[in-house]
Design a protein around this motif. Structure first.
Motif, PDB file in Angstrom:
ATOM      1  N   MET A 159       0.824  -1.215   0.000  1.00 54.09           N
ATOM      2  CA  MET A 159       0.000   0.000   0.000  1.00 54.09           C
ATOM      3  C   MET A 159       0.857   1.262   0.000  1.00 54.09           C
ATOM      4  O   MET A 159       0.574   2.222  -0.723  1.00 54.09           O
ATOM      5  N   VAL A 160       1.909   1.260   0.826  1.00 54.37           N
ATOM      6  CA  VAL A 160       2.759   2.455   0.884  1.00 54.37           C
ATOM      7  C   VAL A 160       3.441   2.686  -0.459  1.00 54.37           C
ATOM      8  O   VAL A 160       3.509   3.817  -0.961  1.00 54.37           O
ATOM      9  N   LEU A 161       3.939   1.599  -1.052  1.00 50.25           N
ATOM     10  CA  LEU A 161       4.568   1.771  -2.358  1.00 50.25           C
ATOM     11  C   LEU A 161       3.537   2.159  -3.407  1.00 50.25           C
ATOM     12  O   LEU A 161       3.846   2.877  -4.361  1.00 50.25           O
ATOM     13  N   GLY A 162       2.308   1.683  -3.240  1.00 52.84           N
ATOM     14  CA  GLY A 162       1.220   2.078  -4.142  1.00 52.84           C
ATOM     15  C   GLY A 162       1.005   3.581  -4.088  1.00 52.84           C
ATOM     16  O   GLY A 162       0.729   4.234  -5.095  1.00 52.84           O
ATOM     17  N   LEU A 163       1.167   4.118  -2.895  1.00 51.49           N
ATOM     18  CA  LEU A 163       1.064   5.562  -2.714  1.00 51.49           C
ATOM     19  C   LEU A 163       2.118   6.281  -3.549  1.00 51.49           C
ATOM     20  O   LEU A 163       1.850   7.329  -4.150  1.00 51.49           O
ATOM     21  N   GLY A 164       3.307   5.720  -3.607  1.00 50.16           N
ATOM     22  CA  GLY A 164       4.367   6.296  -4.433  1.00 50.16           C
ATOM     23  C   GLY A 164       3.936   6.360  -5.884  1.00 50.16           C
ATOM     24  O   GLY A 164       4.154   7.354  -6.575  1.00 50.16           O
ATOM     25  N   GLY A 205      -1.941   1.420 -18.011  1.00 51.74           N
ATOM     26  CA  GLY A 205      -0.910   1.218 -16.993  1.00 51.74           C
ATOM     27  C   GLY A 205      -0.714   2.409 -16.078  1.00 51.74           C
ATOM     28  O   GLY A 205      -1.355   3.449 -16.229  1.00 51.74           O
ATOM     29  N   ALA A 206       0.176   2.219 -15.100  1.00 51.57           N
ATOM     30  CA  ALA A 206       0.504   3.286 -14.150  1.00 51.57           C
ATOM     31  C   ALA A 206       2.018   3.401 -14.082  1.00 51.57           C
ATOM     32  O   ALA A 206       2.728   2.407 -14.222  1.00 51.57           O
ATOM     33  N   LEU A 207       2.483   4.612 -13.864  1.00 56.44           N
ATOM     34  CA  LEU A 207       3.933   4.823 -13.850  1.00 56.44           C
ATOM     35  C   LEU A 207       4.588   4.218 -12.609  1.00 56.44           C
ATOM     36  O   LEU A 207       3.977   4.131 -11.552  1.00 56.44           O
ATOM     37  N   VAL A 208       5.821   3.843 -12.768  1.00 55.13           N
ATOM     38  CA  VAL A 208       6.566   3.277 -11.653  1.00 55.13           C
ATOM     39  C   VAL A 208       7.863   4.066 -11.476  1.00 55.13           C
ATOM     40  O   VAL A 208       8.420   4.571 -12.453  1.00 55.13           O
ATOM     41  N   ALA A 209       8.322   4.158 -10.247  1.00 63.29           N
ATOM     42  CA  ALA A 209       9.529   4.932  -9.941  1.00 63.29           C
ATOM     43  C   ALA A 209      10.703   4.494 -10.808  1.00 63.29           C
ATOM     44  O   ALA A 209      10.955   3.309 -10.972  1.00 63.29           O
ATOM     45  N   LEU A 232       9.521  -1.619  -7.641  1.00 58.74           N
ATOM     46  CA  LEU A 232       9.547  -2.040  -6.245  1.00 58.74           C
ATOM     47  C   LEU A 232       8.160  -2.480  -5.783  1.00 58.74           C
ATOM     48  O   LEU A 232       8.025  -3.341  -4.909  1.00 58.74           O
ATOM     49  N   TYR A 233       7.127  -1.875  -6.395  1.00 62.56           N
ATOM     50  CA  TYR A 233       5.766  -2.305  -6.096  1.00 62.56           C
ATOM     51  C   TYR A 233       5.601  -3.784  -6.420  1.00 62.56           C
ATOM     52  O   TYR A 233       4.929  -4.524  -5.698  1.00 62.56           O
ATOM     53  N   THR A 248       9.076  -8.493   1.814  1.00 64.44           N
ATOM     54  CA  THR A 248       8.343  -7.457   2.553  1.00 64.44           C
ATOM     55  C   THR A 248       9.311  -6.460   3.163  1.00 64.44           C
ATOM     56  O   THR A 248       9.088  -5.243   3.129  1.00 64.44           O
ATOM     57  N   ALA A 249      10.414  -6.982   3.722  1.00 68.78           N
ATOM     58  CA  ALA A 249      11.397  -6.083   4.321  1.00 68.78           C
ATOM     59  C   ALA A 249      11.939  -5.118   3.276  1.00 68.78           C
ATOM     60  O   ALA A 249      12.094  -3.920   3.541  1.00 68.78           O
ATOM     61  N   LEU A 250      12.201  -5.637   2.076  1.00 68.86           N
ATOM     62  CA  LEU A 250      12.701  -4.755   1.024  1.00 68.86           C
ATOM     63  C   LEU A 250      11.652  -3.731   0.622  1.00 68.86           C
ATOM     64  O   LEU A 250      11.967  -2.563   0.378  1.00 68.86           O
ATOM     65  N   ALA A 251      10.388  -4.173   0.566  1.00 68.60           N
ATOM     66  CA  ALA A 251       9.315  -3.244   0.212  1.00 68.60           C
ATOM     67  C   ALA A 251       9.206  -2.159   1.283  1.00 68.60           C
ATOM     68  O   ALA A 251       9.093  -0.965   0.974  1.00 68.60           O
ATOM     69  N   LEU A 252       9.277  -2.570   2.558  1.00 67.94           N
ATOM     70  CA  LEU A 252       9.196  -1.598   3.650  1.00 67.94           C
ATOM     71  C   LEU A 252      10.403  -0.667   3.622  1.00 67.94           C
ATOM     72  O   LEU A 252      10.301   0.519   3.925  1.00 67.94           O
ATOM     73  N   PHE A 253      11.541  -1.241   3.237  1.00 70.88           N
ATOM     74  CA  PHE A 253      12.775  -0.472   3.136  1.00 70.88           C
ATOM     75  C   PHE A 253      12.624   0.616   2.070  1.00 70.88           C
ATOM     76  O   PHE A 253      12.951   1.787   2.299  1.00 70.88           O
ATOM     77  N   ALA A 254      12.108   0.214   0.918  1.00 71.22           N
ATOM     78  CA  ALA A 254      11.877   1.185  -0.155  1.00 71.22           C
ATOM     79  C   ALA A 254      10.840   2.207   0.293  1.00 71.22           C
ATOM     80  O   ALA A 254      10.978   3.409   0.021  1.00 71.22           O
ATOM     81  N   ALA A 255       9.810   1.719   1.007  1.00 75.02           N
ATOM     82  CA  ALA A 255       8.783   2.629   1.510  1.00 75.02           C
ATOM     83  C   ALA A 255       9.399   3.625   2.492  1.00 75.02           C
ATOM     84  O   ALA A 255       9.053   4.810   2.499  1.00 75.02           O
TER      85      ALA A 255
END
Lengths: 706, 706
Positions: free
Chosen positions: A250-255, A331-335, A421-422, A493-500
């Motif tokens: 969800m947090v990365l989705g916000l990005g 589609g949606a853009l990604v970082a 990262l999403y 998940t840790a990596l996703a949280l890390f990116a978040a």
């Protein structure tokens, strides 16, 4: 389309209704004769007493942290409501553990009773007990998360402007869940191993009693420990994994959303979709539970596999459907890319996650299974004694990190190649979306194990124990795959949280060639070693107390060994409870305090130093934590099965000699297994939580140190 | 001022002259009676046979790698001459090992002979042997490096334009040194432990012979192993550390130069200064050796400490002097800052390095010393058996990573605060500049140990063995500090090389939140686990072969146990040699091949992917390698001393019971020590080299993948 978000709490309610219904069904089953009921009552009382004592300690902790969170979060884009999320997350995790433990301690004796009539009935009871646990966990998780999300986005911070704040506030839920999980895993792990060692070393080895003998004062504590560690600990663990994977995505989705807004588009689908996927996963899991049936003489393994893999397979397909429906056309853009991510690429990330998890599970299973080269090499080296067995086991554990890590690295790179990262976060969620049925399968094991203990203690006919043993023995494949999912999803998940975290802390990158990041990286890499040492020493200290007490009872209670007097089992339960609660504090505090100290401390050194040091810390703890977790879990599993290789007809060495149970080689293997116990049941599984908890603490404090 | 560079080869020649002089003196000493001479000859022959066999294998390796380097390095700013540097580095390391081993195996028997007359004479011989080793290592290192630097900068790539190429080509020297060191450490470590386990397990435990009994067929191999592992292995290890620290600082000094040129200034002082500091360190070391004297009844510890610490103290002061003289007036610019670094800040970095090293050494010593809480806790836990001893030892080892890592992180941040990344490299060099005398002290230990073995085997009077034991027992403090320097400098050198890699690969930063870097980080973090597993399994396998052979000899040679027949010691030496050489290949190859595969492989995924993945790999291997090295070395050291706590009058537990040698608790402690052997003598020390070798391989291939 935004109405789809209501699917989340709805699925939560559905899961809870299913759990109530199953729990009521379990309670209605025959609980056997009076001896069985008495023993079961002792186990249930012990388990509940532990939970009560544990929750008292944790209530203080939750209150303090909630207060700090409320006070600290008062600035722009923040809200003291994060404390509410935190409390709800912690309480939901606590209720899930309580409910699961309650039904598991109801189901164990009823499984024994059912095993008197046959295998299918016993499977039904044991699996139903597991299913209640599984559905309670996922139900409460998504009800809490979904409910809070709706409350925040619709009621308190409405509109697109408030979305960022809503999600930031929601991360508190994940922190609450992870904190409780770490304490539950560590506390439960210390409890179960202290009791186990006490029961084994004094009761079995010194006094010569058989396993689960009612004259052994520590035997009730041992059975309580199975519930406390394997049921409640595992439930809290998967609760936090499930929540962490959803929140990370969800947090990365916000990005994504921010990025697309900047390009003049707007979509909140990447934020909502993780909740919808999780909701669909619950439905798949419930359907899966109906497949799990067997007939007398049938193979329960087959039933469990069909249920778990069937659900996962259907879920993978469902993810493509959800993505096709929800994902923006075009589609949606990604970082970091100008190419938009397309709907099917999100689905592909799920498949990458599942493939990663299954691969890790199969590799894990290879390193820990009997009659496979790694376990055989340990059994073989037991011939030359204790030291060579230990060296071989440590070697197997260390070596077993190689392939899973390569698989994880490949999975991360592949998932991010399709959906940034999403995609990594979605891959983690893909593994965990069917947590409901996976946990049912996992929790079924300790129930069957306990049922066997009750059969022994209440002097049932041998065939009853045989049936419960058969139940206990299966589900190993599924459990191994579940372990793979746990490791793989934890890393991702840790990596996703890390990116978040990096996104929330507002730093453009975390450059490891900067000294401050290097410093953080080193300290982070060291923490899993310190944490594991604390957990293992805690087991050692608690076990010593238990050993002294069991010895005292044998010495001071006349007629105990002859069976004319009863042991003081309550005293042993009490010792395990107190010892484990006292000793879970330090390692738990380490995980929560360190990111705060490093983050705020490094900020004193200069601008942006805090986020950078903390970024390094998270990277270090993730990489070394995941490696240590794999090493310790697999070494422990391999030692366990190397010991079991000597049971039955004995182990045949490569030189043709056969070494039976009780031989010198077997004794060496028993020592290896004892060393492996705190590896695989205390430190190993806690490390997965440690890594995520530290990431989520960093994520929560990110706005404060940015 | 540029003429100062000639100080480097001059100091090298001086060191070598000193070594020749001391070696000649040692050879002139009395070598004792014929029995002693015979035994010493067997040990020397075995040791030299091993080195010969090892060098044959390594020659093939060196030839292949040199060929590849020559072919690959033909572009702009590169030169096939890097292959020449590589070969010179490898050969110099080989010669240093050979010379050190030669003198050590001359000095051991002469130490025994001298010990017949008194302690001061024995110390003199043993320490002189160590000094030859120390001075040969640093002399060859700086002669090679300095000579090549002059040849390249003056002759082949003259002027400022060629400086970058010169330094790039010079990195090959470090790669050669590190490759040989890794093989020497791993091969020597396997050799010594295989022989040790064989001699102990069959000779001492099964046949009941005392330590170093001439009837034990593996006893010569065991004594050879001490030389092969502790002398040659350690020499190659410190050779590569010394070279790595110098090269790391030189490459980063080059970065200074580029930066300052861009600002219209120019100085090559930062490039040359590391060589000058190293040259000064050699002079200080030589002076220090003259202080090391003791008198009968005196404490040799005091003599060694005065020599080593005196040299380091003088050297710290000298660094300030050198910096004051060489460093540009007004300072030189450092990456990431607009403030120029001043001369005294460079000196301060040296002091930070020394403080870091001494602190780590003292912490290490605390965790591994008798009568300190960590070792006592292991001895205490031996009471409840093998498993609790093992768990306690693993716990102590893991826990012992915490403080050294915090010290390293602090040192890195502090050194870079005063002088940027260059400061980190200078801090590492500060610890290693007096390697000459440190190695003398380190190598003195195994010589004294061997002398004791010879005393035993040649049936000397008890007082001789007592004197050699006294010699062997001291130097522990200095050795612990040396170990601290080894760990601290390895971490800092690796970081310096890492920064040098990023600079050379032309990437502005290595962002850990990028998936490709994460992937590299995970794989890097895993490698020390895989490497340690390989090393430990190699010891296990080689030991099994040795065990079988010793058992065979006892079975098949009539009269061996009665002392009427001689054992076939040559066969045991042969087995250890072949087994260790065969098994050093895989772990060694892992270190060299992985960076190449990851670097070139990731480049296929996209632009700049190679350097980024490799950067992540290096960060991962550094952090996890340093943690694992501390864990394994300290666990092994603590287990060793926990065992020794039971010797003499026995160990007194906290409950007041005394457990003597031969008690159950002592047996448990012996098992712990056996597990610790491959930890502390094979895997642990090799990891320091692994980390640096991978960094230097990355540095060498950096221009190719950029």
């Amino acid at each position: 389309m935004d109405q789809l978000i209501y699917a989340a709490p709805a699925a939560g309610v559905l899961a809870l209704l299913y759990a109530f219904w199953k729990a009521a069904w379990v309670r209605k089953q025959d609980a056997g004769d009076d001896t069985m009921k008495d023993i079961a009552a002792l186990i249930q009382e012990g388990a509940m007493a532990f939970l009560k004592a544990e929750y008292k300690v944790l209530a203080v902790f939750v209150a303090i942290v909630a207060g700090l969170l409320a006070v600290a979060n008062t600035g722009e884009g923040r809200s003291p409501l994060i404390a509410v999320s935190f409390v709800v997350g912690a309480v939901a995790s606590g209720i899930a553990g309580w409910a699961g433990m309650r039904v598991a301690t109801n189901a164990n004796v009823r499984t024994t009773a059912a095993a008197r009539t046959g295998l299918p009935a016993a499977l039904d009871v044991a699996f139903s007990g597991g299913a209640v646990m599984g559905m309670t966990v996922v139900g409460l998780a998504i009800l809490g998360l979904g409910g809070l999300y709706i409350a925040y986005t619709v009621g308190i911070f409405p509109g697109i402007a408030g979305l960022g704040t809503s999600i930031t506030v929601l991360t508190g839920f994940s922190m609450g869940a992870s904190s409780i999980a770490l304490f539950a895993r560590v506390g439960g792990g210390i409890y179960t191993k202290a009791a186990d060692v006490g029961a084994d070393l004094v009761g079995k080895v010194e006094a010569g009693l058989p396993e689960d003998d009612p004259r052994n004062p520590a035997v009730i504590a041992d059975n309580v420990g199975d519930n406390v560690g394997d049921v409640a600990g595992m439930g809290a663990d998967l609760f936090e994994s499930f929540v962490g994977a959803i929140i990370g995505a969800m947090v990365l989705g916000l990005g994504f959303d921010v990025l697309n807004q900047a390009h003049g588009e707007h979509t909140i689908s990447p934020v909502v979709m993780p909740l919808v996927i999780a909701a669909a996963g619950i439905v798949c899991s419930i359907l899966g539970t109906f497949i799990v049936k067997t007939k007398e003489g049938g193979n329960p393994q087959h039933a469990l596999d069909t249920g778990a893999f069937g659900s996962a397979g259907v879920m993978a397909a469902a993810t493509f459907g959800i993505a096709n429906y929800m994902w923006p056309q075009g589609g949606a853009l990604v970082a970091g890319s100008t190419d938009p991510v397309l709907w099917w690429e999100v689905g592909a990330a799920t498949v990458i996650g599942l493939v990663t998890g299954v691969s890790i599970g199969m590799i894990t299973s290879y390193y820990c299974s009997m009659e496979k080269p790694p376990v055989d090499s340990i059994a073989e080296q037991s011939k030359t004694g204790y030291a060579t067995n230990i060296i071989a086991g440590l070697g197997v554990g260390m070596r077993s990190t190689a392939l899973p890590i390569i698989v994880i690295a490949t999975g991360v790179i592949a998932a991010s190649a399709v959906a940034g990262l999403y995609g990594v976060a979605i891959a983690a969620l893909g593994m965990l979306s069917t947590t409901g049925i996976q946990l049912a399968v996992d929790a079924y094991g300790p129930i069957a194990d306990n049922a066997g203990g009750i059969a022994e203690m209440s002097h049932q006919k041998p065939e009853v124990r045989e049936r419960t043993d058969k139940l206990d023995a299966v589900g190993n494949t599924t459990a191994a795959i579940g372990k793979g999912f746990a490791i793989g999803s934890a890393a991702m998940t840790a990596l996703a949280l890390f990116a978040a975290f990096a996104q929330t802390a507002g730093i453009s990158g975390i450059d490891i060639s900067k000294p401050i990041v290097m410093g953080g990286l080193f300290i982070g890499g060291m923490l899993p070693f310190l944490f594991s040492a604390m957990a293992m020493n805690a087991v050692g200290d608690a076990a010593m107390e238990m050993i002294e007490e069991v010895r005292r009872q044998f010495r001071e209670i006349p007629g105990l060994l002859e069976g004319t007097a009863k042991p003081d089992t309550a005293r042993c339960v009490d010792i395990s409870t107190k010892a484990s609660l006292k000793r879970m504090i330090m390692p738990g505090a380490l995980a929560i305090v360190t990111p705060v100290v490093v983050g705020f401390g490094a900020n004193l050194l200069g601008d942006k130093m805090g986020p950078e040091a903390l970024g390094g810390l998270l990277a270090g703890v993730t990489v070394s934590g995941v490696c240590m977790a794999i090493f310790m879990s697999n070494a422990g599993g391999a030692w366990d099965n190397a010991k079991k290789s000597f049971e039955g007809g004995g182990y045949k060495m490569s030189d043709g000699t056969v070494h039976p149970k009780g031989s010198e080689a077997h004794k060496a293997a028993v020592v290896g297994d004892t060393v492996g116990d705190p590896f695989k049941d205390t430190a190993g599984p806690s490390l997965n939580i440690l890594v995520k908890l530290m990431s989520v603490v960093a994520l929560v404090i990110a706005p404060l140190i940015a």
